[in-house]
Structure formats: C-alpha cells, structure tokens
Scaffold this motif. Structure first.
Motif, short mmCIF file in Angstrom:
data_model
loop_
_atom_site.label_atom_id
_atom_site.label_comp_id
_atom_site.label_asym_id
_atom_site.label_seq_id
_atom_site.Cartn_x
_atom_site.Cartn_y
_atom_site.Cartn_z
N VAL C 35 46.37 31.03 46.88
CA VAL C 35 45.26 31.59 45.87
C VAL C 35 45.95 30.93 44.72
O VAL C 35 46.94 31.29 43.96
CB VAL C 35 45.79 33.24 46.09
N PHE C 37 45.87 30.85 40.95
CA PHE C 37 45.55 31.57 39.79
C PHE C 37 45.46 30.71 38.56
O PHE C 37 44.97 31.08 37.73
CB PHE C 37 47.00 32.59 39.51
N PHE C 229 37.89 36.22 40.90
CA PHE C 229 38.44 36.88 42.15
C PHE C 229 37.40 37.82 42.55
O PHE C 229 37.18 38.10 43.84
CB PHE C 229 39.67 37.52 41.50
N MET C 418 44.56 40.57 46.21
CA MET C 418 43.02 40.49 45.54
C MET C 418 42.73 41.70 44.92
O MET C 418 42.26 41.94 43.68
CB MET C 418 42.10 39.67 45.97
#
Lengths: 233, 256, 619
Positions: C35, C37, C229, C418
């Motif tokens: 993931v 960021f 997201f 998330m």
C-alpha cells in the motif's frame, strides 16, 4: 551436465544440506531418494538458487550458478517443477503456459503448446479454464507442461507423485519416460521407491542432508540394508 | 451402533464449478472412517462444509440428529466436533502447553476474562492432554520451533480438549515419515477405542488407510464412488480405474 | 436539467485525474501488495514537474509534451524509489512497508520544498482550450471535455495491457506467486520495478493533467491520498474498472455536494464509502481475499512472559524516578515528560490492537483526537467541569471505536487498514467542516484543567497516574485470557474459530478497548495543551503513532512505549532544523531496511545472542 560440489544450505538457522556433492550426466534420469525432511527438496531448490547455498558450487554447463537469481538459472536451461504445484490459479491453462514460455535453445528439445497438449490431453480440453478449477492431477500436469514451455535442458521434478491418485502416478511415470526418450535430462526427488525405480536410471539417497548412496537400482537391490536404513519402506 | 454424523446430498459450487456434487454418507459412533480420493476431488471442501468453514450450496449435515448445516465453526466445535487441518494452524507465538490451555480457556468459557493470569489457568489439565499424545516433555517449548510431526501431535491434543464426539482430521499424517505415520494413526485408533470418539479422516497414504480405517469412502470429481470396507473398496473396479490404478506398471517393480 | 448535466460533466472531468492516480495505486497494490502511501507524493511531484516543464516548453505541443514528459519523469522517480527503498522489504510485514513509504513522503515533501519553495503555484491554462463550450446553454470548460474524452482511452489501454499482453499475463502471475515466476525464467524484480514505475507515472500524469483546473502546492500529497484510498476501496482493490466507476461516483457526488451541501463535501465521500462497504465488504468490483494464514511474516513472536524480578525492579525504579523527577527538573522538562507519557499511552493502545491483535489500524488518531474533542466540546459548549469532561474522553472514544470497529473488523489485512484510515478521515473532516460545533481549523481553545491541577507539577502527577496506569492496564490484559484469545485470533484465525473462539468479537472488543485507551491519552492531552485542533485527527497523527510502534518493535510488548519516548526526544531535537522531515524520513527508511525488529526487538536479540540461548526460551 550438472555438477553439485560440496554445497551447504540453510533454512534460517537450520543446517539442511551438509557438504552434498553429485553429478548428473546428459540424458540421464536420476532419482533423489530419502525420507521426508532429508533434504531432497532443498537440494533441488539449491540448484535453482531458490535457496542459496552458503558454500560450495553448482556448476551447470561450465558456469557456477551459486548467487545467481533464480530467473537466470531458469534462463540458463534448468526447468523447475515445485512440489506443491504452485500453478497460477487465477490464470487460464493457456496463460499459465504463456508464463513459462522462453525462446528455444540449442541442444534442448523444443516444445510447442500443441505438442504439450498431445502429451497431456486433459490440458487441451481445459485450455480456457482457470487453474483453480482443475483437479490435483491436472494441476500437476500443468506445472510440468508450463516448465517444458521454457524448453529446458535439465528438468527438476520435486515429488511429482505426492498427493495424486495412484492411477495418475502411473500416467506420470509414462510421461517422464516419454520426456526421457525426447532426450531430456531429469532429476526427480521422490519418496515413492516403486515410482523412482520405474522412471530413473540411477538413485541418489540423501539422509540428514548428506549423500548416503549413489548408484544403480540394481546396486541398491543388492544392498537391502541401505534401503532399510534410509528409506523405511 | 448409533449414527453420529449424517450428510445428505451435500453440494458446493464455486462460480459455476461443482467442487462437491451431491455427497451423502454417515459416520457411526466409535468408527474410524477414511475419505480418500485424488487431490482436488473435493475432500477438503467436504471437510470445510462439515466443520462450517464453508457454507454448502445445497444439502444438509446432521450431528446426532441435529441439523448443523451452515453453522459457524466455533458453534459446531461447541457441539462436540474437533478438527485438525492439513496444514497445521497452531499458535506460533505461544508455547506448546499454552496452545492446549488456549483451547481449555475456550472450553471453560474464559475468553473474555481480563483478570486472571492466563498462563496459570488449566495448566494441569493441559498437561494431561499433552501426556496423551506423549508431548509432555516439550510442554514449555515455543510452538514455532517444533518438528512437523510434533505439531501434528499437538494439534491432536488440542482437538481432544473439549472431549469431542467426532473428530475430523484432514491428512493427519501428510509430510510425516512412514514410521511416524503408523505411530500417529495407532494413537488415533487407541483414542477411538478408549473414548468412543468417531473419527473421519482424509489420507493419501494407502498403507495408513488400509491398515487403520474401519470403513473407506472414495471421492472422485466431487462425487462418492465407493463407501465400504477395505476389501470392498480395494476390489471396486471403478475405484481401481479412477484412483488406485491397475498397478500394471509397478507390478514387476514391486514383485522384483 | 441543463445545469445538472453541466454539473455532471464537471464531475466526470474531475474524475479523470482522480482515476489516473487511483489506477496507479491499485496497479501497484495488485502486483506488489504494497500500500503505497507515497502515491500522493508522486501526484504532487507530477504537478510541480508539470508546471516547470510547461514554463519551458511553449505552445500546444509544449503543453501536451510537458504532460507526457512529466509522467515519464515521475515514473523514473518511482522506479528509483522502488529499487532503493522497496526492493529490500518486499517480504517484510505490511506495516514495515507502510512505514517505509511514509518515510518517502517526508523525504519528497522536503525535497519539493527545497526545489519549488513554499508558495502555491497556479497551473497554466491549456493552449487552445481556454474558453468554454455551451452545452444546453450551460458553459462547460473546453479542457473539461478533453479530460472526459481522454479517460476511457487510458482505461482501455490499461485493461488491454493487463488482460491481453504477455506482460499483463506475467504481471498477474507475479501477483500470485512471484518466486515461481522467477523460477520460470522471468526477471520479476524488473517486472515489479516496471509496474511501480507505471503506477507512479499514472500518478504523475494525474498531477500534471489537473494543472489547468488547479495548481500545485505542498499539501497536495495528503489532500489527494484520502480520496484516492476511498476510490480504490470503493472500487475494490486491484480492480481498474472498479477504480474508474468509483472515481466517477466520488467526483460527481463531490460536484453536487459543493452546490447543495457545501458543508459536507469531505464527509460525503466517506459516507458513500461506508455504505458501499456495508453492502459489499470488498468494494464494488473487488474480490474477496482468500482467508489464508498469511498474517504473520518473518520470525514469529516469542512466547510472552511477565517481567521477572529483574524487569519488575527496573520498571519500579523507573517509576520511582518519574515520581521523584519534579524535585530536580524544571518546568520545561516536565512538559516534555507529559507529552512523552501521553504519546506513550497513545502508542501503547495502538500497539495493543496492532501487535497483540494483528490488526494494522491506519486511523488510530481518530480515537486520540476523538477523545480530545469529546472532552473539549463538553467544556467549550456546556462548561462541563474538567473532571467529568476528562472521564468522558475515553468513554466517547471507546464508543467511537466500537462504532468504527463494527464496519472495519469484518475485513482484514490491507482492507482493514484502508477502512480505518478512511474512517479517521471521516472524523477529521467532521472536525474540520462542522464549524458550528468544532470551530473548524480555529480549533477549540481555553480548555484548561480545574484549579487543583492548573500547576504543572500536579498535572504531571495526574498524567503519570492515568497515563502509566493505562499502560499497565493494557499490559495486564495482554497477559489475561482475553489477550491470549486475541493473539490466538492473530496467529491463526482458522484454528481459533475451530476451537470455539469468536475471533471477530474478540477483535471488536479489543478495538474498542484500544480506542478507549487512545481516548484517555487524548483527554490528558487536551487539558495539558488547553486546546485541540483538527491536526490531532490527521493522517499524520495516526502515522506518528504507527512509526513509534514500529520503531520500538511490533513484536515486543514494550515496543510502543519505548518508541514513543524515543520519538518524542528525537522530534524535539530534529524540529529545530529546517529540513527535519528529510532527515526523519531518511532515518525511518534506514531503520526499516537495517533494523526491522525495532529498538526493543534489536536489543532483545542482541541480549539473547550475548547470553547464547536464542534457540530455546528458558522459563
């Protein structure tokens, strides 16, 4: 063709292979025998560099493979079929074969999808199916076919008979004999002595990460004490 | 003999693919019954439907006459069904005995207790279960460093903690050395004998199956093709055809 | 009607850039399972690089050429980041990867500040597309229509690449089993780098394409990441068509929201997400993650034991020292210590749910800030006595955690992370936009403790009592059957369910408990500062706590507390420097790669090695 010279391999802290050496000649079919945990799978993985030996050499066609990434080992002409099959379950049969496709190479039998479908007729019927909807035997066939798409010189088969129906094991033996007739060199790790005896020319017995026997099946027959000590059939 | 488990016309389909197609059978009390078949035949899917990890598409499962179809694994466990898995799922961050204590805490409904110090709870009782499977000497080792065969035995001890009426064992001897396989199945057979537990297990090793199972079922492509004694199954032509094979190729080798 | 249609078109145009960024994130996640960021940072880089190039390249060709080049440049930066930062940590647990990408955010923020300065930049207009076209009499910017036209082509191109080409087959195969792909002769390292570069390039294009409608500023990275997201979660992680549908949905809703409910634009998006997830937990087109036993990566945690005599003595000595400290140190030091204890409790509560529970929450600040706001709102609006308001903080945060947990606990792994992030953004946007209640970014001020606590020394003891008390309670629970059950659910949910443990209920309770403790920390915090602002609820606040837990060591019980102490001191020192983010980011990345066990973990393995019994744990 392949020469393994004094390799030591570890899983974390566990010392799995201890100074293991053997040679494989062109066109041979050799069976690595031994109990579970003896180090058979680790041996194949160490050749493939999926487990990196801490010392020793793995010489394939005059070059040392130790330290090379696995994809280079594959590109140099070694095909690997893992024990737990590991097909791409979300991909179709055709896509699985596509992943394995590599350019043809000198001295190795060349495989096309059509030829493979002749050897594995079940796969032809299921060419558009996703891997996850296939039986264990079909998945095993698919892993072998997928690896053959890379036109390897040397095929490493990790426990091809484990977990599949005895009737499929017979088919598998026929297939390996066919591959041998095509001129492929094959190393099989196996627990099933009957199976190994049918397909292989030579047996190497591993116990505790060390080589305990290297010779023909006739020699192995002549020394039942070896068989009883290391194979516990 | 009373019937402990009854399965009626169980089906499971995954987006159009019938993994299990109308399976019916029964397990009697005190019976050691094997479910065999090629990989992908649907054995694990069947087990997962019996224990509630999967919801059946159709069909019913009765435990002692009570319909338990589609119930959660934890509820089925509370009704007296124990289970071991093909790939062991013990708690890696705990010691061997803590794994057993965990099951006992659940059995004695202490899961939400915030006060008592957990490692002291039910230690004696847990120790006894470890002795049943000869693991007492390893009680305080971390679970993460156990040998594979020991993990399988620990799993069996855990599955026994709530004194189950029925034990489901998915490939209990997979990945074990032949001698260890025999020892483990002997242990299971003794438990069946002593405690009257019924056991349903899947297995690939035909030696284990034919040596220990009272009855054998053969699953192929999602359907049962045989259900009977060892001799009946061995001589069933369909079973030979799709599973056991004629053995022609190996015949000579074996005879030699 | 015409007005509606024009609004709809504006929404579609906005969706275009959002989809580009989201598709990049989705692609990267699908293949690498990381993931990322820092994805918002690539979007921001795209905007800045785009402006710079557009200033250099003239005319229409220059404008579109600049956009094209921007994508390539950002893609190259992405490839560099992948090779240097991510390659060493693909096998590390999710949290490590998250922390590493957070380090990348900090580094890029300061680099952008160095290169482009702090001023916001206006984007140049697209040459030849300055005016509007009239559609049903309503003006629609020409550039909007161009963006609407471009998007389907990009979607189609990506779809074709993934489903029809050999590269796509390899990418999908690598998503499933990268080692096997390598063993079949494919250089999977380059495959990953390529996917990461493509994903970053998409973010860069997104940043550059929106320039004529927006501009470039240094807050873009965090501002977009929340929406991205949300889009990826609503669409279903890894699904490109899903990301497209969700991007359109969110953008169109947003346009109408601005017109009809201007107070709720931020909240709206999260409400939509919550609704979608209640109906479809894995998003519109996402597929259920196969529940495997992949929660634990790396060496398993060693069995826990309460401290022996030596440990207890050390903790006792430390506590005594803390109690005696006001006799020797000055007020400034005490305030720093109060901060440290507050932060330690906050971190310990996150560690409880993350380390012991195995649930990586990306939005823990919602409960810390939520507790702080709960107390502050009572004092501000109702003049509630401090004592009652203070006790209300953990209570309210606990309830909030139970509520948010009800949605989140049903998911696991990255989806859980998330969703917690999105909910914390929801809480943040409420604090930010519900001005009538919270005064928005003016914050709630003059929230002081009662007179008996108004001096620093009494408040210090008050902090010690509740802060350390909270930490000890958490430790106690970890050693109780409940803590064991929580760990069982983390180690093997399948086994736990098969022994009668209702894993989700245990986790939900633990989540509520963690929220309660975070709220307690927030309660102490608000009365120590006398004010609370929406910044306490920001993503950055959640990440501070994550970094602390990670620095201290996830797999150690003391990790959170030690990490909190460490970071408070480091930050106090670092923030005096101009480019402290750059340094902190580099330190974080270095720690991830070099000492992934964290401070306590590393110390412990050193200690074990010294005593030479790392194989067996002696009782």
């Amino acid at each position: 063709m392949l020469s393994v010279e004094g390799i030591h391999s570890y899983y974390g802290k566990a010392h799995i292979l201890n100074d293991l050496s053997f040679r494989i000649g062109r066109g041979e079919v050799v069976a690595l025998l031994g109990r579970n945990g003896a180090g058979k799978s680790t041996t194949l993985k160490s050749v493939m560099q999926l487990v990196r030996p801490r010392s020793g050499r793995v010489v394939f066609q005059d070059s040392d493979l130790v330290g090379a990434p696995a994809f280079r080992v594959a590109k140099s002409g070694i095909g690997y079929v893992p024990e737990d099959r590991r097909i791409f379950t979300d991909l179709t049969v055709m896509e699985n074969l596509e992943v394995g496709r590599q350019p043809r190479r000198d001295g190795a039998p060349v495989w096309t999808v059509e030829q493979l479908f002749e050897i594995f007729p079940n796969l032809a019927e299921r060419r558009g199916n996703r891997g996850k909807h296939m039986s264990g035997g079909e998945q095993q066939m698919l892993t072998i076919a997928r690896t053959l798409m890379g036109n390897p010189l040397l095929l490493l088969l990790d426990e091809p008979s484990e977990g599949i129906a005895p009737v499929i094991v017979e088919q598998m033996a026929q297939t390996i004999l066919k591959l041998k007739a095509e001129g492929l060199t094959v190393v099989i790790s196996e627990q099933n002595l009957h199976f190994a005896r049918v397909v292989a020319d030579r047996a190497i017995i591993i116990e505790g990460g060390e080589k305990k026997f290297d010779g023909s099946f006739a020699e192995l027959e002549a020394h039942p004490e070896i068989r009883d000590a290391y194979l516990s059939v | 003999m009373t019937e402990i488990l009854r399965v009626e016309n169980l089906k499971k389909s995954y987006d159009g693919f019938l993994a299990v197609n109308g399976v019916s059978f029964a397990v009697q009390q005190g019976e050691l019954k094997a479910l065999i078949g090629p990989n992908g035949a649907g054995k694990s899917t069947c087990f997962n439907m019996l224990m509630g990890q999967l919801k059946p598409t159709a069909g019913q499962v009765f435990l002692d006459g009570e319909n338990i179809t589609g119930k959660q694994p934890r509820d089925i466990w509370r009704k007296g069904v124990g289970r071991t898995f093909q790939i062991t799922g013990t708690y890696q961050s705990m010691t061997v005995i803590e794994n057993v204590q965990m099951a006992l805490m659940s059995h004695h409904r202490k899961l939400f207790a915030m006060r008592p110090r957990a490692w002291k709870l039910f230690r004696g009782e847990a120790f006894e279960f470890l002795e049943t499977v000869s693991m007492a000497d390893q009680a305080d080792r971390p679970c993460s460093i156990l040998a594979y065969g020991d993990l399988k035995r620990l799993e069996l001890a855990i599955a026994l903690t709530h004194r189950p009426r029925l034990l489901l064992m998915d490939e209990p001897t997979a990945g074990m050395a032949p001698s260890a396989r025999i020892a483990l199945m002997q242990l299971v057979a003794d438990i069946v004998q002593d405690q009257g537990v019924s056991v349903l297990f899947t297995e690939h090793d035909m030696d284990v199956v034919f040596a220990h199972a009272h009855h054998i079922m053969v699953l192929n492509r999602g359907a049962l093709i045989a259900d009977g004694s060892a001799a009946q199954v061995r001589n069933n032509p369909q079973v030979q055809d799709v599973y056991l094979g004629g053995g022609t190729l190996f015949k000579e080798a074996q005879d030699a | 009607m015409a007005f509606f249609f024009a609004q709809f078109l504006t929404g579609l145009a906005n969706a275009s850039s959002l989809f580009l960024v989201a598709s990049g994130l989705s692609l990267i996640f699908g293949v690498t399972r990381i993931v990322n960021f820092a994805h918002g940072s690539f979007y921001m880089l795209g905007a800045f690089v785009g402006i710079t190039l557009m200033n250099v390249l003239p005319g229409t060709v220059g404008f579109w050429g600049a956009i094209l080049l921007t994508g390539l440049a950002v893609g190259a930066i992405g490839a560099f980041v992948e090779m240097v930062v991510l390659r060493p940590i693909y096998r590390a647990p999710e949290l490590f990867q998250l922390v590493a990408t957070f380090g990348v955010i900090l580094v890029i923020q300061d680099l952008a500040l160095m290169i482009w300065g702090a001023q916001d930049r206006m984007g140049p207009r697209a040459p030849g597309l300055r005016g509007v076209w009239r559609i049903f009499g309503e003006p629609v910017p020409k550039y909007d229509l161009v963006m609407i036209a471009i998007t389907p082509f990009i979607l189609f191109a990506l779809w074709y690449l993934i489903t029809k080409t050999r590269v796509g087959v390899l990418v999908r195969a690598a998503t499933q089993d990268r080692e096997m792909v390598g063993a079949l002769g494919v250089n999977q390292a380059w495959l990953f780098t390529g996917v990461f570069a493509l994903g970053s390039a998409l973010a860069g294009w997104g940043g550059a394409l929106q320039l004529p409608k927006g501009g470039a500023d240094l807050l873009m990275d965090f501002n977009i990441i929340g929406s991205v997201f949300v889009v990826v979660v609503i669409g279903g992680m890894g699904s490109l068509p899903g990301a497209f549908i969700a991007a359109v949905l969110i953008s169109v809703l947003n346009v109408f929201g601005v017109t009809y409910l201007p107070q709720s634009t931020l909240v709206l998006m999260f409400v939509v997400m919550a609704v979608v997830l209640i109906i479809r937990p894995y998003g519109l087109l996402g597929r259920e993650e196969v529940a495997g036993e992949h929660g634990q990566v790396g060496a398993p945690e060693t069995p826990i034991r309460p401290y022996g005599r030596l440990g207890q003595t050390l903790v006792g000595v430390l506590l005594l020292a803390l109690v005696a400290l006001p006799l020797v140190v000055d007020q400034f030091m005490l305030i720093l210590l109060i901060d440290m204890v507050v932060f330690a409790l906050f971190a310990a509560s996150l560690h409880f749910i993350l380390g012991t529970g195995g649930l990586v929450s990306f939005g823990h600040a919602a409960f810390f800030g939520g507790g702080a706001y709960a107390a502050a709102l009572l004092v501000y609006h109702l003049n509630t006595p401090m004592e009652i308001a203070f006790l209300f903080a953990p209570f309210a945060a606990g309830l909030l955690a139970l509520g948010i947990g009800w949605f989140c606990i049903r998911l696991s792994g990255v989806y859980f992370a998330m969703l917690t992030l999105a909910f914390s953004q929801l809480v943040w946007s409420m604090a930010y936009q519900w001005r009538g209640l919270t005064r928005g970014d003016d914050g709630l001020v003059n929230i002081w403790p009662s007179s008996w606590l108004s001096d620093t020394i009494p408040f210090y003891y008050f902090t010690l009592a509740f802060g350390i008390g909270g930490i000890l309670v958490l430790r106690h629970i970890i050693h109780a059957p409940f803590g064991y059950a929580l760990r069982a659910g983390r180690d093997s949910p399948r086994q736990a369910e098969a022994m009668g443990i209702h894993v989700k209920r245990i986790q939900h309770t633990a989540f509520g408990l963690a929220g309660l403790m975070a709220g307690l920390a927030g309660g102490i915090f608000v009365f120590s500062k006398g004010s609370v602002f929406p910044t306490e609820l920001e993503i950055g606040a959640s990440f501070d706590a994550l970094i602390v837990v990670f620095l201290g060591g996830v797999k150690t019980l003391a990790g959170g507390v030690v990490g909190a102490g460490f970071l408070t001191v480091i930050e106090d020192w670092l923030t005096r420097l101009e480019y402290w983010r750059l340094l902190l980011g580099l330190v974080i990345i270095a720690v991830v790669i070099i000492a992934p066990e964290g401070i306590v973990g590393t110390l412990r393995s050193r200690w074990a090695k010294l005593r030479g019994h790392n194989e067996e744990v002696v009782k």
